[in-house]
Design a protein around this motif. Sequence first.
Motif, PDB file in Angstrom:
ATOM      1  N   TYR A  74      46.760  48.771  32.267  1.00 25.90           N
ATOM      2  CA  TYR A  74      46.844  47.729  31.245  1.00 25.90           C
ATOM      3  C   TYR A  74      45.448  47.296  30.817  1.00 25.90           C
ATOM      4  CZ  TYR A  74      51.793  47.009  32.441  1.00 25.90           C
ATOM      5  OH  TYR A  74      53.138  47.174  32.651  1.00 25.90           O
ATOM      6  N   LYS A  75      45.331  46.913  29.555  1.00 26.38           N
ATOM      7  CA  LYS A  75      44.118  46.247  29.103  1.00 26.38           C
ATOM      8  C   LYS A  75      44.074  44.849  29.706  1.00 26.38           C
ATOM      9  CE  LYS A  75      41.383  47.259  26.510  1.00 26.38           C
ATOM     10  NZ  LYS A  75      40.059  47.903  26.734  1.00 26.38           N
ATOM     11  N   LEU A  76      42.876  44.384  30.017  1.00 26.89           N
ATOM     12  CA  LEU A  76      42.698  43.023  30.513  1.00 26.89           C
ATOM     13  C   LEU A  76      42.277  42.121  29.360  1.00 26.89           C
ATOM     14  CD1 LEU A  76      40.804  43.675  33.877  1.00 26.89           C
ATOM     15  CD2 LEU A  76      43.232  43.183  33.547  1.00 26.89           C
ATOM     16  N   ILE A  77      42.950  40.995  29.221  1.00 29.16           N
ATOM     17  CA  ILE A  77      42.618  40.033  28.172  1.00 29.16           C
ATOM     18  C   ILE A  77      42.443  38.655  28.812  1.00 29.16           C
ATOM     19  CG2 ILE A  77      43.784  41.335  26.358  1.00 29.16           C
ATOM     20  CD1 ILE A  77      46.166  39.487  26.620  1.00 29.16           C
ATOM     21  N   ASP A  78      41.919  37.720  28.044  1.00 26.16           N
ATOM     22  CA  ASP A  78      41.643  36.365  28.551  1.00 26.16           C
ATOM     23  C   ASP A  78      40.878  36.441  29.875  1.00 26.16           C
ATOM     24  OD1 ASP A  78      43.095  35.503  26.378  1.00 26.16           O
ATOM     25  OD2 ASP A  78      44.939  35.170  27.506  1.00 26.16           O
ATOM     26  N   ILE A  79      39.830  37.246  29.881  1.00 23.66           N
ATOM     27  CA  ILE A  79      39.091  37.527  31.118  1.00 23.66           C
ATOM     28  C   ILE A  79      38.164  36.363  31.472  1.00 23.66           C
ATOM     29  CG2 ILE A  79      37.435  39.090  32.205  1.00 23.66           C
ATOM     30  CD1 ILE A  79      38.470  41.286  30.334  1.00 23.66           C
ATOM     31  N   GLU A  80      38.172  36.010  32.754  1.00 29.36           N
ATOM     32  CA  GLU A  80      37.252  35.007  33.288  1.00 29.36           C
ATOM     33  C   GLU A  80      36.566  35.598  34.516  1.00 29.36           C
ATOM     34  OE1 GLU A  80      39.193  30.744  32.781  1.00 29.36           O
ATOM     35  OE2 GLU A  80      40.619  32.172  33.634  1.00 29.36           O
ATOM     36  N   TYR A  81      35.329  35.147  34.760  1.00 31.11           N
ATOM     37  CA  TYR A  81      34.547  35.681  35.871  1.00 31.11           C
ATOM     38  C   TYR A  81      34.225  34.582  36.874  1.00 31.11           C
ATOM     39  CZ  TYR A  81      33.898  39.363  32.409  1.00 31.11           C
ATOM     40  OH  TYR A  81      34.112  40.335  31.462  1.00 31.11           O
ATOM     41  N   ALA A  82      33.950  35.023  38.097  1.00 27.25           N
ATOM     42  CA  ALA A  82      33.562  34.084  39.149  1.00 27.25           C
ATOM     43  C   ALA A  82      32.458  34.702  39.986  1.00 27.25           C
ATOM     44  CB  ALA A  82      34.759  33.741  40.039  1.00 27.25           C
ATOM     45  N   ASN A  83      31.631  33.849  40.547  1.00 28.94           N
ATOM     46  CA  ASN A  83      30.700  34.314  41.566  1.00 28.94           C
ATOM     47  C   ASN A  83      31.573  34.791  42.724  1.00 28.94           C
ATOM     48  OD1 ASN A  83      28.249  34.835  42.694  1.00 28.94           O
ATOM     49  ND2 ASN A  83      27.850  32.731  43.322  1.00 28.94           N
ATOM     50  N   PRO A  84      31.524  36.076  43.091  1.00 24.26           N
ATOM     51  CA  PRO A  84      32.502  36.625  44.037  1.00 24.26           C
ATOM     52  C   PRO A  84      32.673  35.764  45.288  1.00 24.26           C
ATOM     53  CG  PRO A  84      31.174  38.384  43.127  1.00 24.26           C
ATOM     54  CD  PRO A  84      30.573  37.106  42.626  1.00 24.26           C
ATOM     55  N   PHE A  85      33.930  35.433  45.567  1.00 27.84           N
ATOM     56  CA  PHE A  85      34.253  34.579  46.710  1.00 27.84           C
ATOM     57  C   PHE A  85      35.257  35.285  47.610  1.00 27.84           C
ATOM     58  CE2 PHE A  85      37.187  33.617  43.300  1.00 27.84           C
ATOM     59  CZ  PHE A  85      38.429  33.521  43.926  1.00 27.84           C
ATOM     60  N   ASP A  86      35.226  34.933  48.875  1.00 29.57           N
ATOM     61  CA  ASP A  86      36.076  35.566  49.882  1.00 29.57           C
ATOM     62  C   ASP A  86      37.480  34.965  49.818  1.00 29.57           C
ATOM     63  OD1 ASP A  86      37.131  36.837  52.080  1.00 29.57           O
ATOM     64  OD2 ASP A  86      35.357  36.522  53.336  1.00 29.57           O
ATOM     65  N   ILE A  87      38.490  35.814  49.704  1.00 27.25           N
ATOM     66  CA  ILE A  87      39.869  35.313  49.593  1.00 27.25           C
ATOM     67  C   ILE A  87      40.602  35.318  50.935  1.00 27.25           C
ATOM     68  CG2 ILE A  87      40.051  36.037  47.187  1.00 27.25           C
ATOM     69  CD1 ILE A  87      41.806  38.375  48.137  1.00 27.25           C
ATOM     70  N   ARG A  88      39.856  35.497  52.021  1.00 33.63           N
ATOM     71  CA  ARG A  88      40.532  35.524  53.316  1.00 33.63           C
ATOM     72  C   ARG A  88      41.085  34.159  53.731  1.00 33.63           C
ATOM     73  NH1 ARG A  88      36.282  38.497  57.122  1.00 33.63           N
ATOM     74  NH2 ARG A  88      34.885  37.232  55.815  1.00 33.63           N
ATOM     75  N   PHE A  89      40.808  33.126  52.930  1.00 28.56           N
ATOM     76  CA  PHE A  89      41.440  31.830  53.194  1.00 28.56           C
ATOM     77  C   PHE A  89      42.958  31.910  53.020  1.00 28.56           C
ATOM     78  CE2 PHE A  89      40.514  31.771  48.635  1.00 28.56           C
ATOM     79  CZ  PHE A  89      41.721  31.345  48.108  1.00 28.56           C
ATOM     80  N   LEU A  90      43.430  33.001  52.387  1.00 23.64           N
ATOM     81  CA  LEU A  90      44.874  33.164  52.200  1.00 23.64           C
ATOM     82  C   LEU A  90      45.612  33.339  53.520  1.00 23.64           C
ATOM     83  CD1 LEU A  90      44.933  35.477  49.039  1.00 23.64           C
ATOM     84  CD2 LEU A  90      45.595  33.067  49.167  1.00 23.64           C
TER      85      LEU A  90
END
Length: 420
Positions: A74-90
């Motif tokens: 799929y094409k990506l739209i409404d793209i937003e960026y972040a300073n890469p963060f660790d998602i292991r808090f999940l």
Amino acid sequence: MSCRILHCGKSLNNYNLCIEYSVAGFGTRGPEKDDIIFLAINHEKQTLCGLRARLGEPTDQQPWPDADRYVSTYKLIDIEYANPFDIRFLVDYGGKYWPLKFLQGAKAIKDEKAVQALHDVFDKHRVEQPVPLLKGNDLNIEEKEEEEDTLLEVDPSELSEVFLEVPEARINVMGTFQTIPFKNETDALRGLESLVNENFYNLFPRYSSNQSLLIPENRLFLSSGVEARGEKLVKGIRSIPDAILIVYSEYEKQPFKIALIEYECFGENKTRSQEKSNYLNGQVIPQLMRFASAFSIVTDKQIRDQTIKMWVDKIIQYIYVTPEYISKVSGWIKQIRPDLSDQLVGREIDRVITEAFQKALQILLIIDDLSDEQKDTITNVIRAFKLESGESIEFISYIVRLEQRIRVSDADTEYALSVQ
């Protein structure tokens, strides 16, 4: 609309290509247009996320070296960026087996608190531009990218506990099927062409019936087939595709694409490897080359323009016979040019389809058997033909097989086993 995490494993290359080309590839069915995805990767012993986006239209663009792994893109739209963060808090929401619960197969995340936490943490790290993740100084970094990602591995001794904690991790099989050969390509009852045409949009979710128009008229189009080498015209061979597909996507650089569809079938009569190879090399590949050459710069421009004009005229005639098709294609035009008057829509349809032949042409092969090596060979051959725009003609292939039910045990589950 669902929220998903698209996990690139350890492949920094694939992660960066998703960002560079604004595309997302999935190894399983399930994701749909308008789903929200968080792009993640295992990097330096962390599971990092640096992008959030919405899924746009399906696309054929697959820039990854292992593109064959992905069944939908799929094409990506409404793209937003972040300073890469660790998602292991999940782990706080999914427990010990949080990767299986939230990452496996880019499944929809059903835990609303986990989804909200993802959004909240992303917003805290949001930046205006993508933050590149750089490869370390390890000389074996490419080898490490190819290593299996252990994040989703399960210890066999913990299998019972896994299924208790994450029941959706189990692959439930709806039933079993036997692969049987098509009779041939054209048989009215058990031919590949007729069965694929009847079930086209169910077979290929990549093509939405709202965003494409299939013209399954294999005698409607005829290419002129005159090839130019230098200044000398050489008489060529006339070529007839089995079908034409017009594909529209408002988010693509070239909103309209034309796919020339060729159905081929080894069927019941060509079962040995040598028979298949001879047929592929002696008939299928030359036929695909004829399609490509008719619209490539290897053909004299006057002949090429004549062929395009003839085909565009026949496409427009086909569209204007059916009110549903008129409404569909006119709607596409009004979507990209909302200020265009109704009187000029017909002229614009002519222009965009002509431009698609010149700039965004695909050869689409639908066949009952094709090896990876054969696919690579045909891809290289077809891409050698250049369009007027300088772009290569694209080659896409799908393998379609006929399956007969053996036994269905649970029609509500997603997977099935087949035997040949």
